[in-house]
Structure formats: structure tokens, C-alpha cells
Motif scaffolding. Structure first.
Motif, PDB file in Angstrom:
ATOM      1  N   CYS B  86       0.828  -1.215   0.000  1.00 55.86           N
ATOM      2  CA  CYS B  86       0.000   0.000   0.000  1.00 55.86           C
ATOM      3  C   CYS B  86       0.854   1.254   0.000  1.00 55.86           C
ATOM      4  O   CYS B  86       0.402   2.313  -0.435  1.00 55.86           O
ATOM      5  CB  CYS B  86      -1.018  -0.008   1.142  1.00 55.86           C
ATOM      6  N   ASP B  87       2.102   1.118   0.434  1.00 58.87           N
ATOM      7  CA  ASP B  87       3.020   2.260   0.359  1.00 58.87           C
ATOM      8  C   ASP B  87       3.132   2.763  -1.091  1.00 58.87           C
ATOM      9  O   ASP B  87       3.399   3.932  -1.329  1.00 58.87           O
ATOM     10  CB  ASP B  87       4.416   1.863   0.835  1.00 58.87           C
ATOM     11  N   MET B 121      -0.747  -4.594   3.635  1.00 52.24           N
ATOM     12  CA  MET B 121      -0.488  -3.721   4.776  1.00 52.24           C
ATOM     13  C   MET B 121       0.258  -4.575   5.797  1.00 52.24           C
ATOM     14  O   MET B 121       0.422  -5.772   5.625  1.00 52.24           O
ATOM     15  CB  MET B 121      -1.811  -3.229   5.375  1.00 52.24           C
ATOM     16  N   GLY B 122       0.707  -3.912   6.868  1.00 50.92           N
ATOM     17  CA  GLY B 122       1.189  -4.703   7.999  1.00 50.92           C
ATOM     18  C   GLY B 122       2.690  -4.691   8.190  1.00 50.92           C
ATOM     19  O   GLY B 122       3.442  -5.087   7.306  1.00 50.92           O
ATOM     20  N   ALA B 129      10.401   1.048   6.150  1.00 46.80           N
ATOM     21  CA  ALA B 129       9.400   2.107   6.176  1.00 46.80           C
ATOM     22  C   ALA B 129       8.559   2.209   4.911  1.00 46.80           C
ATOM     23  O   ALA B 129       7.463   2.759   4.954  1.00 46.80           O
ATOM     24  CB  ALA B 129      10.089   3.442   6.442  1.00 46.80           C
ATOM     25  N   MET B 130       9.050   1.714   3.775  1.00 44.73           N
ATOM     26  CA  MET B 130       8.304   1.912   2.529  1.00 44.73           C
ATOM     27  C   MET B 130       7.644   0.638   1.987  1.00 44.73           C
ATOM     28  O   MET B 130       7.161   0.609   0.857  1.00 44.73           O
ATOM     29  CB  MET B 130       9.210   2.545   1.469  1.00 44.73           C
ATOM     30  N   HIS B 131       7.664  -0.426   2.798  1.00 46.07           N
ATOM     31  CA  HIS B 131       6.973  -1.657   2.406  1.00 46.07           C
ATOM     32  C   HIS B 131       6.184  -2.242   3.574  1.00 46.07           C
ATOM     33  O   HIS B 131       5.940  -3.436   3.627  1.00 46.07           O
ATOM     34  CB  HIS B 131       7.963  -2.724   1.921  1.00 46.07           C
ATOM     35  N   PRO B 299       7.375   6.685  10.916  1.00 49.92           N
ATOM     36  CA  PRO B 299       7.369   5.586   9.929  1.00 49.92           C
ATOM     37  C   PRO B 299       7.729   4.266  10.607  1.00 49.92           C
ATOM     38  O   PRO B 299       8.263   4.251  11.720  1.00 49.92           O
ATOM     39  CB  PRO B 299       8.457   6.009   8.932  1.00 49.92           C
ATOM     40  N   VAL B 300       7.452   3.155   9.923  1.00 57.33           N
ATOM     41  CA  VAL B 300       7.776   1.836  10.473  1.00 57.33           C
ATOM     42  C   VAL B 300       9.300   1.680  10.501  1.00 57.33           C
ATOM     43  O   VAL B 300       9.964   1.847   9.483  1.00 57.33           O
ATOM     44  CB  VAL B 300       7.152   0.710   9.618  1.00 57.33           C
TER      45      VAL B 300
END
Lengths: 322, 327
Positions: B86-87, B121-122, B129-131, B299-300
């Protein structure tokens, strides 16, 4: 469309096209009058200057199997595809009975029943949509095509360049028609674009043509050839030189030093050279002016869409509306 | 009816097989989806069965192929577009936000737009951060989009079938961490209505709303809470938008407490939307302030320990629910 005009001479067909061009020009002129009078909710981007290209392209297309998308400057193209002029004018003026009952407006004209799928408020965004039309046409296998009409400004959008590559890799029956009016909003094309448009298209593997709408026969032949080629099942590109006789939007008179469109005058001159009498040209023009004025007047006399035009859309997504 | 156990990946694959066999206007579009079967193998075997004309591999050109899906949906096909993460909506957001979401409105209902964008997602697998983002709140904030986040195989298959049959654009979000999650499915993979939540655990002291992977963490927390004498009810909204506010309100009227656990954004996100809706409709039933558990507003992160810290886990849920019930 021309092929279906059996029984009519070439001159008769061309004269009818000339009248249709004048219809678009007069329609836009009447919209401008309404805009000046404050009867249009927002800004309008008039297609004055591209009438000849609009009509010659529209006449190559088949509403039963082709899917056309256009830019924010597509009043003329929608009319050329056969959209009801009163409904188009009502939509532009935000009136009841507009194509979308006034919810969409000048930049979002949708007349899918005519093959004119949608115009678009985002520069270049209509181009991938036409690839979808081409994909559907391909799947239906009835010889239909997708046609994206966009400007020289959109030619620098990634959406357009990506779609050229996608259409070529999937071998979609899609025609990219770029109207080069020399201006991207207020920036001259020469200041915004590197290289040649046709060379770009060719580098993606598309067959490319260019034509000038000032040259009636050449423009007609080019568009006819391009549509015929695309109908056989491969993507193609045409650059058509047109004019933009107003600023980016009506009332924005920047760059007014640009000469006004010659295409209509050139078309008239060509018709004269073919022996069409001035009286017939004048009659065609007057009839078009009268019809266009009547269509826009009918729209302007309709009430603005009421607030409850929105009602069918309230609560459709779970009643989370305010 | 006969039941079998499938993973979410298998359930989605079976649903696609069935849907495509039943309706030849359904096509799939995306990167590496045909021969390769998709990077998450959800579309495996479809290309052999339905051919290259219905399983369309594309260049890495999300704007072009998502837009092509929108245009195809406008003109008679039912495209299922795979957006790998979704990124990646970032590179094709115009086609989602302006084209897919607005077309039906701009046509004033004359156009149908039977488009499904399957995406993932997830966080939790070190994808960085981008996946790894969970952008359901972002999609849900756009009028015109339906957003679905299934958490188990039966829901995944049933909701995907419903999404494909629906006349409007649906963002269908598959959690990367759940593809191998197994669960029972009924033969025939019955369709599940969009917009209906499911109570996955009944309880009386607190309502926990948790979608996708967070639902599983909530269920784990419920066990611990139970041993501590706290009876928690867990609601999986399944569809983020339209949200089944009624089911959540009914539960809160029973329990008097609301905790939303969500992997989406900490600010102006899904959890906030649930809390706002419940506060507006069931304020008098609330015995304490509604709470949310979301990742921090960053971000993740990549490093395993940091990513673990970033995601709400069942211990966080136990702590929050315990604090709320003791208050």
C-alpha cells in the motif's frame, strides 16, 4: 463517420464539418458571455482554437465501441463526440439537467453513451483511463479503440509517459492525441519540453504522426489514418497543432499576444477553393451560431442545481456524513 | 456444509479462481502476477487457467496500470488490480484519489466502477518504512472508496468475492503477516457482505475494536485479561469503510468501555474515527474515556527490536484494558 456519408459529396460533408466547428466556437463564445456575467460557478477553460481538430477527430470515432477521454479543456471534444449540447452547457453552468445534474462541472464532463467517457481536472490523468477503455475494447473484440486527448502540458506528466509504454507493451488499440497549443497553463511549451513529442512516442514503439489543424485535408487524413491504424490493434500517437484563443482560463488574458486561431479561416478558404460559395459558408456559420446560442440560452435559463442534488449521495458510505 | 482449513493466501487464491470462472469480465492486472503468481503468490495458477488476456502482467508503472484498471472498470470489465504494497499508493495516488474514488459521483451515478485494488499492509517482517505501512485510514478518508481489511481465511475469501461483485471501487488490504494464517472455510467460499463487523469474542467489561492483524493480538490479550477477571469483547470491523458503527455502539452500550487497537496512523486515523463515532452515539454509555492503542507517530522502523516496539502487542492491550477497567 465520413464513410457513412454515402450519397453526399465531399464538399457537403466538409461543409457540415465546418458548421460543426462553428457550433463549438459559438458555444464557447456563449459560455464566455455567461462567465463574464457571473453565471458560471467557477473558472472555465475554453476550447476555442481546437474546433477543427475536435470535429475531425470526433468524426472518425464510433460511439458504440470507442472510449474517449479528454482534458480540462474539452467542451468542444465532448460536443464533437456527440454529447447533448444543452446538457453539456447546463453542466458547465451548474444547472439542473446537466450531464451530471451540476455535480461535476466544466472539467468533468461525462457522456459515456456517446463514447466520451470523461474529461478531467488533473492534467494527464485521463490518459491511463483511456488505456482501460482500450483494454475493454480489446476484450470485447469488436474493433473499438481507446482515445486519450491531452495537451502539450500533459505530455510531460508521468501518467502519459507510463501509459505510452504500457500501451505499447500490451499492444493496446489506443490512440494518443496530443493537442499542441503551445502553452502549458502560462508556460510556453518551448520552455517546458525537451526533445520532440513524436520522437518520444516513437521511442516507446508507437507509430507517430503530426498534423496542423490549419491544414484541413492533411489533418483529416492524418487523423483518419491514425484511427484506422489503431483500430487494427496497435497503439499510435498524433500531435495536432491547434490554437488556444484565450488565456489558460477565460478571463486570464496572459499571453494574449498569441495570434488567434487561423484554422477556421483556413478551413473556409479551402472550402472556397473547392467551389463552395460564400453564401453557403455564411449560411452554415449563421445556423451554427444560432443553434449554439439557443443551446447555451436554454441552459442559462434553467435553475442552478439545488443543494438537494447532493442528496442521493448522502449516507451511501455508512451514514458517516455530517 | 463441508469445511476445510486454508491459509488466507489459499483462500484468496481460491476465491479468485471461483470468481474468474464464474464471470469472464473479471481480469487481474499487476506486477509479476501472471507467470510468477504474484510476489505473495496469491494469484498463483490463475494465468495457466485463464490466460494472458485475463492475467495481465504490467511494467512497474502503478499510475498507468491502476488508471487502466479504473478506465476498464468504467467500460465493462471488472478489474482486480494488485498494488504490491500500500506504500506504493504514493506513486499512483491521483488515480486512486481523483479518478477511482470520484468517477461515480462525477457521473452522478451513471457510471459503475467495479474495481478492486488488492494491496498489502502490515509491519513485522523487517520490510522497512516503505513496504510496511497500513494506510487504511488514508484510503477511508477519501469519499467514494470502500476499504476492507480481512483477518482470517473465510472473511478474506468472502469479502474479496463481495468486493469484486460490488459496483464501486474497493481497496482490499491483505496483511502480509497473515498470509499463512490458517482457518476453517466453508466449501464454496460464501460471499460476506461489505460493511458488516463480526464479534470475534463476546465479553461484558470492555469492547476492543481491532482489525486485521490487531484482531489476533487482541484475542491473545483477551486470554490474559480473562485470567485477571476482565471479560473483554472483541469486534473485528472487517470493513473499515463503510464502518459498522451500529455493531460497535451496541457492544459499548453493553460494556461501557471502548479500546481501539489499530496499526494505522496515530493521528486522524481509523482509531480516532471509531472513537468519534462512538462518543457521538453512545456517550452516555461510556464509563471511562475511550482509548486507542496505535503505533507511535513515526514511519515503520527497520531493526527488529525497534519494529517490535513500534507495533502494539498483546501486553500493551492487556495493560490498556486493565487500566481502563480499574479506573
Amino acid at each position: 463517420m465520413l464513410g457513412s456519408c454515402r450519397g453526399r459529396t465531399m464538399n457537403e460533408v466538409a461543409l457540415k464539418q465546418y458548421q460543426s466547428c462553428w457550433f463549438i466556437r459559438s458555444f464557447e463564445k456563449a459560455i464566455a458571455v455567461q462567465a463574464r456575467a457571473g453565471n458560471v460557478p467557477g473558472l472555465v477553460h475554453l476550447s476555442t482554437g481546437s474546433e477543427v481538430a475536435d470535429i475531425l477527430l470526433g468524426q472518425q470515432l464510433d460511439p458504440t465501441r470507442d472510449h474517449v477521454t479528454g482534458s480540462h479543456r474539452s467542451h468542444g471534444l465532448a460536443l464533437a463526440c456527440g454529447a447533448d449540447p444543452v446538457a453539456v452547457a447546463k453542466e458547465i453552468l451548474g444547472r439542473e439537467g446537466g450531464l451530471s445534474d451540476g455535480l461535476a462541472g466544466t472539467q468533468h464532463l461525462l457522456a459515456p453513451e456517446t463514447g466520451f467517457l470523461t474529461s478531467n481536472g488533473i492534467v494527464g490523468a485521463q490518459v491511463p483511463l483511456a488505456a482501460g477503455g482500450a483494454l475493454s475494447a480489446n476484450t470485447a473484440a469488436v474493433g473499438g479503440i481507446g482515445v486519450a486527448v491531452f495537451g502539450d502540458g500533459a505530455a510531460n506528466q508521468g501518467a502519459v509517459l507510463e501509459t505510452m509504454n504500457l500501451a505499447a507493451t500490451l499492444n493496446l488499440p489506443m490512440l494518443f492525441v496530443m493537442y499542441n497549443n503551445g502553452m502549458a497553463q502560462t508556460t510556453a511549451a518551448v520552455d517546458a519540453t525537451s526533445g520532440s513529442y513524436c520522437a518520444r512516442a516513437e521511442s516507446f514503439g508507437l507509430t507517430a504522426w503530426s498534423a496542423d489543424s490549419d491544414a484541413y485535408t492533411d489533418c483529416l487524413k492524418t487523423l483518419r489514418d491514425a484511427v484506422t491504424y489503431t483500430r487494427l490493434g496497435s497503439p499510435a500517437f498524433v500531435e495536432v497543432t491547434v490554437s488556444r484563443d484565450h488565456g489558460h482560463y477565460f478571463g486570464d488574458e496572459e499571453r494574449s499576444e498569441f495570434p488567434p486561431s487561423k484554422a477556421m479561416a483556413c478551413f473556409a478558404k479551402w472550402l472556397s477553393e473547392q467551389g463552395v460559395k460564400d453564401q453557403l459558408l455564411n449560411t452554415a456559420r449563421c445556423a451554427a451560431e444560432k443553434d449554439a446560442a439557443a443551446a447555451v440560452a436554454a441552459a442559462a435559463s434553467a435553475p442552478f442545481a439545488a443543494a438537494n442534488a447532493l442528496s442521493p449521495w448522502l449516507g451511501v458510505q455508512g451514514g458517516t456524513d455530517g | 456444509m463441508a469445511e476445510q482449513v486454508l491459509t488466507i493466501r489459499q483462500a484468496l487464491n481460491s476465491a479468485l479462481h471461483q470468481a474468474m470462472a464464474d464471470d469472464d469480465t473479471i481480469i487481474c492486472i499487476g506486477e509479476d502476477i501472471a507467470e510468477n503468481g504474484g510476489v505473495f503468490k496469491v494469484t498463483e495458477g490463475l494465468s495457466g487457467k485463464f490466460g494472458a488476456e485475463r492475467m495481465i502482467d504490467t511494467p512497474i508503472s502503478e499510475t498507468a496500470f491502476v488508471g487502466m484498471g479504473v478506465g476498464a472498470a468504467m467500460t465493462g470489465l471488472k478489474p482486480v488490480v494488485e498494488l504490491m504494497f500500500c506504500d506504493f499508493a504514493g506513486v499512483c495516488f491521483d488515480q486512486i484519489m481523483n479518478q477511482a474514488a470520484k468517477a461515480q459521483f462525477l457521473s452522478n451515478g451513471r457510471l459503475k466502477l467495479p474495481l478492486v485494488i488488492r494491496t498489502t499492509m502490515g509491519a513485522g517482517d523487517g520490510s522497512g518504512a516503505m513496504h510496511s505501512a497500513s494506510l487504511h485510514s488514508l484510503f477511508a478518508s477519501i469519499a467514494g472508496l470502500t476499504v476492507v481489511c480481512p483477518s482470517n481465511p473465510a472473511d478474506a475469501a468472502g469479502l474479496l468475492k463481495a468486493a469484486i461483485r460490488y459496483d464501486g471501487p474497493v481497496i482490499f488490504m491483505e496483511n502480509k503477516q497473515l498470509y499463512d494464517f490458517e482457518g476453517p472455510v466453508v466449501a464454496g467460499l460464501p460471499e460476506i457482505s461489505l460493511g458488516k463487523a463480526r464479534t470475534i469474542r463476546e465479553g461484558t467489561d470492555i469492547t476492543i475494536v481491532a482489525a486485521s492483524a490487531m484482531g489476533h493480538r487482541a484475542l491473545a490479550a483477551v486470554e490474559t485479561l480473562g485470567t485477571n477477571g476482565i471479560s473483554a469483547e472483541v469486534i473485528d470491523p472487517r470493513t473499515i469503510k463503510p464502518l459498522d458503527v451500529g455493531a460497535i455502539v451496541d457492544s459499548v452500550e453493553k460494556t461501557g468501555r471502548l479500546l481501539v487497537v489499530d496499526e494505522g496512523t496515530a493521528f486522524a486515523g481509523f482509531a480516532d474515527a471509531v472513537i468519534a463515532a462512538v462518543s457521538a452515539q453512545a456517550f452516555g454509555s461510556l464509563r471511562c474515556a475511550p482509548m486507542k492503542l496505535c503505533p507511535p507517530d513515526t514511519p515503520v522502523p527497520y531493526a527488529p527490536a525497534a519494529e517490535l516496539r513500534w507495533l502494539p502487542d498483546s501486553a500493551d492491550i492487556v495493560e490498556a484494558a486493565t487500566n481502563m477497567t480499574e479506573a
